[in-house]
Design an enzyme around this catalytic site. Structure first.
Site, mmCIF file in Angstrom:
data_model
loop_
_atom_site.group_PDB
_atom_site.id
_atom_site.type_symbol
_atom_site.label_atom_id
_atom_site.label_comp_id
_atom_site.label_asym_id
_atom_site.label_seq_id
_atom_site.Cartn_x
_atom_site.Cartn_y
_atom_site.Cartn_z
ATOM 1 N N GLY A 1 -6.301 -4.726 8.437
ATOM 2 C CA GLY A 1 -6.971 -5.544 9.610
ATOM 3 C C GLY A 1 -8.432 -5.804 9.169
ATOM 4 N N ASP B 1 -5.263 7.041 1.328
ATOM 5 C CA ASP B 1 -6.044 5.799 0.861
ATOM 6 C C ASP B 1 -7.583 6.124 0.570
ATOM 7 O OD1 ASP B 1 -6.087 3.155 -0.246
ATOM 8 O OD2 ASP B 1 -6.109 2.350 1.735
#
Ligand SMILES: *[C@@H]1O[C@H](CO)[C@@H](O)[C@H](O)[C@H]1NC(C)=O
Ligand SMILES: *[C@@H]1O[C@H](CO)[C@@H](O)[C@H](O)[C@H]1NC(C)=O
Ligand SMILES: *[C@@H]1O[C@H](CO)[C@@H](O)[C@H](O)[C@H]1NC(C)=O
Ligand SMILES: *[C@@H]1O[C@H](CO)[C@@H](O)[C@H](O)[C@H]1NC(C)=O
Ligand SMILES: *[C@@H]1O[C@H](CO)[C@@H](O)[C@H](O)[C@H]1NC(C)=O
Ligand SMILES: *[C@@H]1O[C@H](CO)[C@@H](O)[C@H](O)[C@H]1NC(C)=O
Length: 649
Positions: free
Chosen positions: A335, A448
């Site tokens: 996003g 991540d």
């Protein structure tokens, strides 16, 4: 119970995971995997590796569906950073062998990332990705051929027979419906030559003809070798003294490895049938079918929107000036993030999730419920969210210094990061991660960790953000892999290759980050480059224990720290990026090492993928293969195999 957990888990995640699951099963029999003939990575690198990776994973998933259904598939995804994919099984493979072959190529191909194009030829299938439409590529500059190193016994006769065979196969293949022809030819003295020609189904007839013409000329150059393969952009051609295209169906006379492969295949099929049976039974016994997953999400959404975490979509839209480009702070795989100002003057960061697909909703709910429970000074704070508008939004505290990558990799902004600040960022990130791994009620693997996910507040204190990929793991479920996400430059080898996910993968990513922070350089390289010793990590490894290590320190930091301090940080970075996951120190230990004055650190061992030549990572007997085998004895492998079979219906 275990089986049920597994199945419900599969229900939640099947889209992303199937590929890895079968490949996991496949690698569990690593001894029998299909030989890689060649991997060819392009020379250009993606400018936006993160977005490219996401599209890559997507494209490979779509190609997978068509290849397993029809032996051939193409797909494309993304609007910018487009990734095209093309997969083709050679017609002589059975559907099961095709699935396995695709799964293996699918796991090996990411080794080329962040290259914008790459292709891999296995003994049975072909897979390719690129940033442009490759459907009609027949021949190009990367075309190659591979020759066997033994010669046929009666070479003159063999050469004649082989040339005649190859010529006739090539001309018959392009005029046949499937673009495929296999056959053999016996010479008068008893030599038999076997051959096969195959074009990808996306070519037109003239493309196939041109490709095979070039392939035929290539393999002719192999003679008098007993085996020759042409690897072209649009086709594959092979001759051999072995009946290679019969190997998958022959029942006797095959080599022991072919026989072993057959036994493995039969075993897998039987196991698959058994589990399909169980699955069908289980589906029938369940009163509500696959909808309860969505209902579950909606229940969480309802409970969130009635809590004090809830923001109104309209308010956030106003706060960000209708998500104006001016307010955009950045873009992640899941996003875009915008700066906003609430009516009371509070500054916020609004993350706008791509919510058009089921998996993002899942992701979103996961993030909300997760972050809300996890609080630490080095973790970005979630203020709330909006779930009822046209799209899903997350609201975070606004951190005025954006993210670490904006400073570290920018020659001007870099000056803001002196040694002290960098060291604080290194320790703070370690503390945040140690908290995620051990201190909160559930063990969380971030998955991540990278510079763009480390946010900086006004005094440059780090805060880890983007738990979009994080999952909670309760105890022994840790070995279930949850899809190949993350960013390749930071990904641990065991995660890239098998999707095996533990906190050790975070520690690896953290190690890369530490080395980036002290050198001020991005670890942008692919595995092929590491193999040649050009990656950041391999450079540091090669100079460890030498005078030249401090030359790798960011020039901006010279004279700001003692040599001893700098070397210690390099040392810790190398300890975290060791090839073997079990040798990487836990994060609490890393914090201890960084804080203490002791010089008594264990010596690091080799980072992964170094000193492995070029394209083929198999049969090298090095860390990679021992890594492959050691981490793959997963007890779930049989079940995993069957998952793909269930999906195939
Ligand atoms: C990518 O590589 C091709 C040749 O393979 C070259 O023509 C092109 O200019 C390169 N593009 C970039 C952006 O470097
Ligand atoms: C691939 O699958 C999609 C549906 O998932 C289908 O529409 C398309 O025609 C298939 N393409 C090929 C080349 O088989
Ligand atoms: C790629 O090119 C082929 C033919 O050249 C065409 O049929 C196909 O639609 C193209 N694919 C995409 C995604 O544009
Ligand atoms: C076949 O495809 C190639 C490459 O796209 C194109 O140049 C050629 O015109 C096509 N030939 C025919 C007969 O359609
Ligand atoms: C090539 O030769 C090496 C030894 O020189 C041998 O180990 C290897 O098996 C040979 N490869 C093939 C394909 O015959
Ligand atoms: C090799 O083949 C040629 C041509 O068929 C034949 O005359 C010759 O006897 C063969 N030599 C051997 C050693 O088999």
């Amino acid at each position: 119970m275990m089986v049920f957990t597994l199945f419900s888990w599969i229900q939640h995640h099947h889209h992303l995971l199937l590929l890895l699951l079968i490949s996991g099963a496949f690698f569990a029999k690593a001894d029998d995997s299909l030989p890689i003939i060649r991997t060819i990575c392009g020379r250009n690198q993606s400018k936006n590796p993160e977005a490219f990776d996401v599209n890559f994973v997507n494209t490979m998933e779509m190609v997978f569906q068509n290849v397993t259904r029809a032996g051939f598939g193409t797909a494309v995804s993304g609007t910018s950073n487009i990734v095209h994919g093309l997969g083709q099984c050679f017609n002589y493979l059975s559907p099961t062998a095709c699935q396995l072959c695709y799964a293996e190529s699918r796991v090996k191909l990411p080794h080329c990332l962040p290259a914008t194009t790459a292709r891999i030829y296995l003994d049975g299938c072909f897979l390719r990705y690129a940033d442009y439409n490759v459907s009609s590529d027949a021949v190009d500059e990367f075309d190659a051929f591979v020759c066997g190193n033994s010669s046929a016994s009666n070479s003159t006769e063999f050469e004649d027979t082989a040339i005649r065979l190859v010529r006739s196969l090539a001309s018959e293949a392009y005029s046949s419906k499937e673009y495929y022809k296999a056959g053999s030819s016996a010479g008068s003295s008893g030599v038999t030559v076997y051959g096969m020609a195959q074009c990808w189904r996306s070519l037109n007839v003239s493309g196939c003809r041109d490709c095979l013409k070039s392939a035929k000329d290539s393999v002719a150059r192999c003679l008098p070798a007993a085996d020759g393969k042409a690897l072209n952009a649009g086709c594959y051609l092979r001759y051999s003294t072995e009946p290679f295209y019969l190997a998958k169906t022959v029942e006797s006379g095959g080599s022991s490895s072919a026989r072993r492969r057959l036994i493995v295949a039969l075993g897998s099929i039987i196991a698959a049938l058994a589990v399909i049976g169980i699955a069908i039974l289980w589906m029938k016994l369940r009163p509500t079918d696959s909808n309860d997953d969505i209902d579950g999400s909606q229940e969480i959404i309802r409970s969130i929107s009635s809590s004090n975490l809830s923001f109104k979509y309209e308010d956030l839209r106003k706060a960000t000036d209708n998500f104006s480009q001016m307010n955009k702070l950045g873009q992640g795989g899941f996003g875009s993030v915008y700066k906003g100002v609430l009516p009371d003057g509070t500054e916020i960061a609004v993350k706008r999730l791509f919510s058009d697909a089921r998996q993002w909703i899942d992701q979103f709910v996961n993030e909300v419920s997760l972050i809300n429970r996890v609080q630490h000074k080095n973790l970005a704070k979630l203020l709330g969210c909006s779930v009822e508008g046209p799209e899903s939004l997350l609201v975070y505290e606004y951190l005025c210094n954006t993210s670490l990558d904006h400073f570290l990799f920018d020659s001007f902004n870099k000056n803001a990061l002196d040694w002290e600040r960098r060291f604080d960022i290194i320790i703070g990130t370690a503390e945040g991660l140690a908290y995620l791994h051990t201190s909160c009620e559930v063990r969380i693997i971030h998955r991540d960790i990278k510079a763009s996910n480390i946010l900086l507040d006004e005094s440059f204190k780090p805060k880890i953000s983007d738990f979009g990929l994080a999952r909670c793991f309760a105890g022994d479920q840790s070995h279930l892999s949850t899809g190949l996400a993350g960013t390749f430059g930071y990904m641990a080898p065991e995660y890239i290759v098998h999707g095996q996910l533990t906190e050790k993968a975070d520690i690896y990513s953290y190690g890369i980050l530490v080395l980036e922070i002290v050198t001020g350089r991005k670890n942008h390289s692919s595995i092929a480059e590491s193999a040649e010793g050009h990656s950041l990590v391999s450079l540091i490894w090669q100079n460890f224990n030498s005078e030249r290590l401090t030359e790798l320190l960011d020039p901006n930091l010279q004279d700001q720290c003692s040599e001893e301090q700098a070397i210690k940080v390099f040392h810790v970075g190398l300890l975290c990026t060791q090839a073997s996951p079990s040798l990487r120190p836990p994060m609490w230990k890393v914090v201890e090492m960084l804080r203490s004055n002791s010089k008594d650190l264990p010596l690091p061992t080799r980072p992964p993928f170094i000193g492995i030549k070029g394209a083929s990572f198999k049969n090298e007997g090095s860390e990679t293969s021992s890594l492959l085998t050691s981490s793959l004895r997963s007890p779930n492998s049989v079940n995993q195999m069957s998952v793909s079979a269930v999906q195939g219906r």
